[in-house]
Motif scaffolding. Structure first.
Motif, PDB file in Angstrom:
ATOM      1  N   LEU A 176       0.664  -1.328  -0.189  1.00 38.79           N
ATOM      2  CA  LEU A 176       0.116  -0.092   0.188  1.00 38.79           C
ATOM      3  C   LEU A 176       0.788   1.304   0.028  1.00 38.79           C
ATOM      4  CD1 LEU A 176      -2.630  -1.062   2.536  1.00 38.79           C
ATOM      5  CD2 LEU A 176      -2.882  -1.234   0.231  1.00 38.79           C
ATOM      6  N   ALA A 177       0.351   2.194  -0.476  1.00 34.05           N
ATOM      7  CA  ALA A 177       1.039   3.407  -0.542  1.00 34.05           C
ATOM      8  C   ALA A 177       0.036   4.721  -0.390  1.00 34.05           C
ATOM      9  CB  ALA A 177       1.646   3.763  -1.891  1.00 34.05           C
ATOM     10  N   GLN A 178       0.530   5.699   0.310  1.00 33.33           N
ATOM     11  CA  GLN A 178      -0.154   7.007   0.572  1.00 33.33           C
ATOM     12  C   GLN A 178       0.567   8.284  -0.224  1.00 33.33           C
ATOM     13  OE1 GLN A 178      -0.890   5.678   5.343  1.00 33.33           O
ATOM     14  NE2 GLN A 178      -0.710   8.023   4.866  1.00 33.33           N
ATOM     15  N   MET A 200       2.559   2.860  11.419  1.00 36.54           N
ATOM     16  CA  MET A 200       1.069   2.954  11.248  1.00 36.54           C
ATOM     17  C   MET A 200       0.921   4.269  10.338  1.00 36.54           C
ATOM     18  SD  MET A 200      -0.683   1.723  14.805  1.00 36.54           S
ATOM     19  CE  MET A 200       0.182   3.226  15.850  1.00 36.54           C
ATOM     20  N   PRO A 201       1.334   4.439   9.108  1.00 38.91           N
ATOM     21  CA  PRO A 201       1.091   5.301   8.377  1.00 38.91           C
ATOM     22  C   PRO A 201      -0.319   5.931   8.154  1.00 38.91           C
ATOM     23  CG  PRO A 201       1.828   3.676   7.096  1.00 38.91           C
ATOM     24  CD  PRO A 201       2.111   3.065   8.323  1.00 38.91           C
ATOM     25  N   GLN A 202      -1.321   4.967   8.244  1.00 42.18           N
ATOM     26  CA  GLN A 202      -2.633   5.153   8.290  1.00 42.18           C
ATOM     27  C   GLN A 202      -3.231   6.235   9.049  1.00 42.18           C
ATOM     28  OE1 GLN A 202      -1.223   2.409   8.832  1.00 42.18           O
ATOM     29  NE2 GLN A 202      -2.663   0.888  10.231  1.00 42.18           N
ATOM     30  N   HIS A 203      -2.464   6.332  10.244  1.00 43.79           N
ATOM     31  CA  HIS A 203      -2.768   7.300  11.629  1.00 43.79           C
ATOM     32  C   HIS A 203      -1.805   8.235  11.444  1.00 43.79           C
ATOM     33  CE1 HIS A 203      -5.680   4.189  12.615  1.00 43.79           C
ATOM     34  NE2 HIS A 203      -4.843   3.299  12.863  1.00 43.79           N
ATOM     35  N   ALA A 315      -8.307  11.398   2.046  1.00 50.01           N
ATOM     36  CA  ALA A 315      -9.049  10.462   1.086  1.00 50.01           C
ATOM     37  C   ALA A 315     -10.458  11.325   0.993  1.00 50.01           C
ATOM     38  CB  ALA A 315      -9.485   9.207   1.879  1.00 50.01           C
ATOM     39  N   ALA A 316     -10.812  12.296   1.654  1.00 52.15           N
ATOM     40  CA  ALA A 316     -12.030  13.111   1.485  1.00 52.15           C
ATOM     41  C   ALA A 316     -11.929  13.740   0.203  1.00 52.15           C
ATOM     42  CB  ALA A 316     -12.422  13.959   2.643  1.00 52.15           C
ATOM     43  N   SER A 317     -10.680  14.422  -0.060  1.00 47.69           N
ATOM     44  CA  SER A 317     -10.149  15.104  -1.443  1.00 47.69           C
ATOM     45  C   SER A 317     -10.401  14.367  -2.221  1.00 47.69           C
ATOM     46  CB  SER A 317      -8.995  15.926  -1.285  1.00 47.69           C
ATOM     47  OG  SER A 317      -8.981  16.863  -0.019  1.00 47.69           O
ATOM     48  N   CYS A 318      -9.994  13.049  -2.433  1.00 41.55           N
ATOM     49  CA  CYS A 318      -9.969  12.235  -3.538  1.00 41.55           C
ATOM     50  C   CYS A 318     -11.470  11.981  -3.843  1.00 41.55           C
ATOM     51  CB  CYS A 318      -9.176  10.857  -3.194  1.00 41.55           C
ATOM     52  SG  CYS A 318      -8.726   9.892  -4.638  1.00 41.55           S
ATOM     53  N   GLN A 319     -12.238  11.889  -3.046  1.00 38.23           N
ATOM     54  CA  GLN A 319     -13.818  11.568  -3.169  1.00 38.23           C
ATOM     55  C   GLN A 319     -14.362  12.757  -3.869  1.00 38.23           C
ATOM     56  OE1 GLN A 319     -14.890   8.595  -3.024  1.00 38.23           O
ATOM     57  NE2 GLN A 319     -13.360   7.810  -2.459  1.00 38.23           N
ATOM     58  N   ALA A 342      -7.223   6.669  -8.006  1.00 38.10           N
ATOM     59  CA  ALA A 342      -8.744   6.276  -8.155  1.00 38.10           C
ATOM     60  C   ALA A 342      -9.173   5.208  -8.186  1.00 38.10           C
ATOM     61  CB  ALA A 342      -9.037   7.778  -8.708  1.00 38.10           C
ATOM     62  N   GLU A 343      -8.692   4.354  -9.029  1.00 38.14           N
ATOM     63  CA  GLU A 343      -9.161   2.963  -9.604  1.00 38.14           C
ATOM     64  C   GLU A 343      -8.765   1.919  -8.352  1.00 38.14           C
ATOM     65  OE1 GLU A 343      -8.162   2.147 -13.314  1.00 38.14           O
ATOM     66  OE2 GLU A 343      -8.985   4.047 -14.432  1.00 38.14           O
ATOM     67  N   HIS A 344      -7.690   2.273  -7.682  1.00 32.56           N
ATOM     68  CA  HIS A 344      -7.080   1.160  -6.744  1.00 32.56           C
ATOM     69  C   HIS A 344      -7.167   1.781  -5.265  1.00 32.56           C
ATOM     70  CE1 HIS A 344      -5.307   0.289 -10.649  1.00 32.56           C
ATOM     71  NE2 HIS A 344      -5.516  -0.882 -10.166  1.00 32.56           N
ATOM     72  N   LEU A 345      -8.088   2.599  -4.874  1.00 35.52           N
ATOM     73  CA  LEU A 345      -8.207   2.906  -3.560  1.00 35.52           C
ATOM     74  C   LEU A 345      -8.780   2.101  -2.443  1.00 35.52           C
ATOM     75  CD1 LEU A 345     -10.323   6.337  -3.948  1.00 35.52           C
ATOM     76  CD2 LEU A 345      -7.716   6.095  -3.454  1.00 35.52           C
ATOM     77  N   VAL A 346      -7.921   2.006  -1.275  1.00 41.61           N
ATOM     78  CA  VAL A 346      -8.344   1.120  -0.236  1.00 41.61           C
ATOM     79  C   VAL A 346      -8.627   2.200   0.842  1.00 41.61           C
ATOM     80  CG1 VAL A 346      -7.120  -0.419   1.359  1.00 41.61           C
ATOM     81  CG2 VAL A 346      -6.352  -0.318  -0.988  1.00 41.61           C
ATOM     82  N   GLY A 347      -9.785   1.488   1.518  1.00 34.44           N
ATOM     83  CA  GLY A 347     -10.271   2.414   2.607  1.00 34.44           C
ATOM     84  C   GLY A 347      -9.727   2.172   3.678  1.00 34.44           C
ATOM     85  N   ARG A 348      -8.627   3.048   4.185  1.00 35.28           N
ATOM     86  CA  ARG A 348      -7.829   2.940   5.331  1.00 35.28           C
ATOM     87  C   ARG A 348      -7.502   4.455   6.148  1.00 35.28           C
ATOM     88  NH1 ARG A 348      -1.705   0.289   5.356  1.00 35.28           N
ATOM     89  NH2 ARG A 348      -2.098  -1.298   7.238  1.00 35.28           N
ATOM     90  N   GLY A 349      -8.355   4.803   6.838  1.00 38.12           N
ATOM     91  CA  GLY A 349      -8.291   6.075   7.461  1.00 38.12           C
ATOM     92  C   GLY A 349      -8.349   7.184   6.619  1.00 38.12           C
ATOM     93  N   VAL A 350      -7.911   8.354   6.922  1.00 34.65           N
ATOM     94  CA  VAL A 350      -8.097   9.638   6.250  1.00 34.65           C
ATOM     95  C   VAL A 350      -7.333   9.851   5.088  1.00 34.65           C
ATOM     96  CG1 VAL A 350      -8.879  10.829   8.420  1.00 34.65           C
ATOM     97  CG2 VAL A 350      -6.455  11.025   7.923  1.00 34.65           C
ATOM     98  N   TRP A 351      -6.411   9.241   5.041  1.00 40.71           N
ATOM     99  CA  TRP A 351      -5.389   9.550   3.930  1.00 40.71           C
ATOM    100  C   TRP A 351      -5.787   8.586   2.539  1.00 40.71           C
ATOM    101  CZ3 TRP A 351      -3.384  13.733   5.517  1.00 40.71           C
ATOM    102  CH2 TRP A 351      -3.327  13.890   7.101  1.00 40.71           C
ATOM    103  N   THR A 352      -5.122   9.218   1.298  1.00 38.45           N
ATOM    104  CA  THR A 352      -5.341   8.473   0.282  1.00 38.45           C
ATOM    105  C   THR A 352      -4.490   7.470   0.356  1.00 38.45           C
ATOM    106  OG1 THR A 352      -6.135  10.634  -0.857  1.00 38.45           O
ATOM    107  CG2 THR A 352      -5.519   9.004  -2.322  1.00 38.45           C
TER     108      THR A 352
END
Length: 446
Positions: A176-178, A200-203, A315-319, A342-352
């Motif tokens: 995964l990447a952010q 834990m980069p997702q946090h 992630a909210a900006s991406c949406q 955008a085609e490979h998004l993973v729901g993981r916290g607030v970050w894209t």
């Protein structure tokens, strides 16, 4: 009797219950009410932390100042449960000085152990360009202090988009990447917690400071507001008081990213003040021209911006971009990194966050990515995920099957922008799926 409790910071959610566990008061910030004598439980919630205490109301007015709940924070902010002087010193130093090559840093990543005894891999994180090529110099680019429990990278990178990722796939075997973004004239600061299972980069928590000034721990009120806003975005609920939100919205000259986070926190309100929000976005734009998160917010007000080629950090900006692209194709540039993400998004916290298909395919070819389950024998390369257009086709077909309709009828009833919204995908794979489903590759989507 008069009953008043005053939290230590405004965006604290307070609930008061009586001895029968009935709620007698609830609100954000100071609570002022009247209660009969008795024993009460006062619960505070702030930025993911929960604290409670009991209070006895007698025959005199009750007033209590509540200490801040012990909030764990990725950044070493004062008055949080995880602040450490050594980590503050590291943030102060490496936000002004480069660990990799020379020059004033435009990006700093600080990975810090929140508890002694947890294993800290000093080179677990990697910073790469949008092409996927590492730009952090490997192990030689990082500064490490195993005794104090931190590892830092800082260096001068050209403005634009980058990735933060684990050098080795995470525990679930997924590469995964952010998204990261570096703006001209600013230093982007990324604070990452190290937990019992590793980074834990997702946090993470992200800040921006004018280049050369470095991190400043002094304004703890804004730092606490940031943690409250990020907690609200993780949960999808409004956890901000106006008293903390408005300074965030006005912080463009000090920290544009704080203004971006505050704008998204404002959108969580059931009736956001769109005029005020428009003013915020207009003020942010000249400070960080080209920033994809600001471009995403602009889609709410002045139509489609210039084609966005890099993924935004939030992630909210991406949406927001995906939604705008479904209405006005090209908001996300065709063939760009932003479209692929955008085609490979993973729901993981607030970050894209997205699944890096190229790394997964490469590791799968080597047999490096395996299924992890209760059955240890169920090993082998992970199956390839269906492409985005195929996922859209499957979604439409499922609707047709469940409703007893023909696929063509579903497509007539569901415009492309609605299909983009429902699938969370940009226009290109949705258009491709519509063409396939209609059985006429040259036919324009309806």
């Amino acid at each position: 009797m008069p009953f008043v409790v005053i939290p230590d910071t405004p965006s604290v959610l307070i609930t008061v219950t009586d001895d029968a566990l009935r709620e007698v008061a609830h609100g954000m910030g100071t609570i002022e009410t009247t209660l009969p004598p008795g024993i009460y439980r006062i619960e505070q919630r702030f930025a993911g932390a929960v604290d409670s205490q009991f209070a006895e109301v007698g025959t005199e007015a009750f007033t209590e100042r509540l200490p801040l709940p012990r909030v764990p924070a990725p950044a070493p902010v004062e008055r949080t449960a995880t602040t450490q002087p050594a980590h503050q010193e590291a943030a102060l130093r490496w936000s002004r000085q480069s660990t990799h090559r020379r020059g004033e840093p435009t990006l700093m990543v600080l990975l810090r152990n929140l508890r002694r005894g947890w294993r800290l891999d000093p080179y677990a994180l990697q910073i790469s360009a949008e092409s996927g090529e590492g730009v952090d110099g490997g192990a030689d680019g990082w500064q490490v202090d195993p005794q104090q429990g931190w590892t830092a990278w800082s260096g001068r990178l050209a403005p634009g988009g980058y990735r933060l990722r684990l050098r080795e796939p995470s525990g679930d075997g997924l590469p995964l990447a952010q998204a990261l973004w570096v703006s001209e004239g600013w230093t982007t600061l990324v604070f990452v917690s190290n937990g019992p299972q590793g980074p834990m980069p997702q946090h993470a928590s992200v800040e921006m400071v004018p280049a050369g000034t470095g991190w400043c721990p002094a304004d703890e009120a804004l730092s606490l507001a940031r943690e409250a806003a990020l907690s609200g975005l993780r949960q999808g609920i409004d956890l901000m008081s106006d008293k903390q939100l408005f300074p965030m919205l006005d912080s463009g000259r000090v920290d544009p990213f704080l203004g971006i986070v505050g704008a998204h926190a404002m959108l969580l309100d059931r009736s956001p003040d769109l005029k005020r929000l428009d003013d915020v976005v207009q003020r942010l734009t000249p400070h960080v021209p080209g920033h994809p998160d600001v471009a995403a917010l602009r889609t709410l007000f002045d139509g489609p911006p210039a084609q966005v080629a890099s993924p935004p950090m939030l992630a909210a900006s991406c949406q927001l971009l995906i939604r705008a692209d479904g209405i006005d194709p090209g908001v996300i540039k065709d063939g760009s990194v932003a479209e692929n993400v955008a085609e490979h998004l993973v729901g993981r916290g607030v970050w894209t966050t997205w699944l890096e298909e190229d790394r997964r395919l490469a590791a799968g070819a080597r047999g490096g990515l395996v299924l992890r389950g209760d059955d240890a024998r169920a090993r082998g390369p992970r199956p390839l995920a269906a492409d985005a257009a195929s996922r859209v086709e499957a979604y439409v077909q499922e609707i047709a099957d469940l409703s007893g309709m023909f696929v063509g009828e579903v497509l007539r009833d569901m415009p492309r922008d609605e299909l983009c919204r429902r699938t969370g995908l940009p226009h290109k794979p949705v258009d491709e799926a519509i063409q396939r489903l209609r059985g006429a590759p040259g036919e324009a989507p309806g």
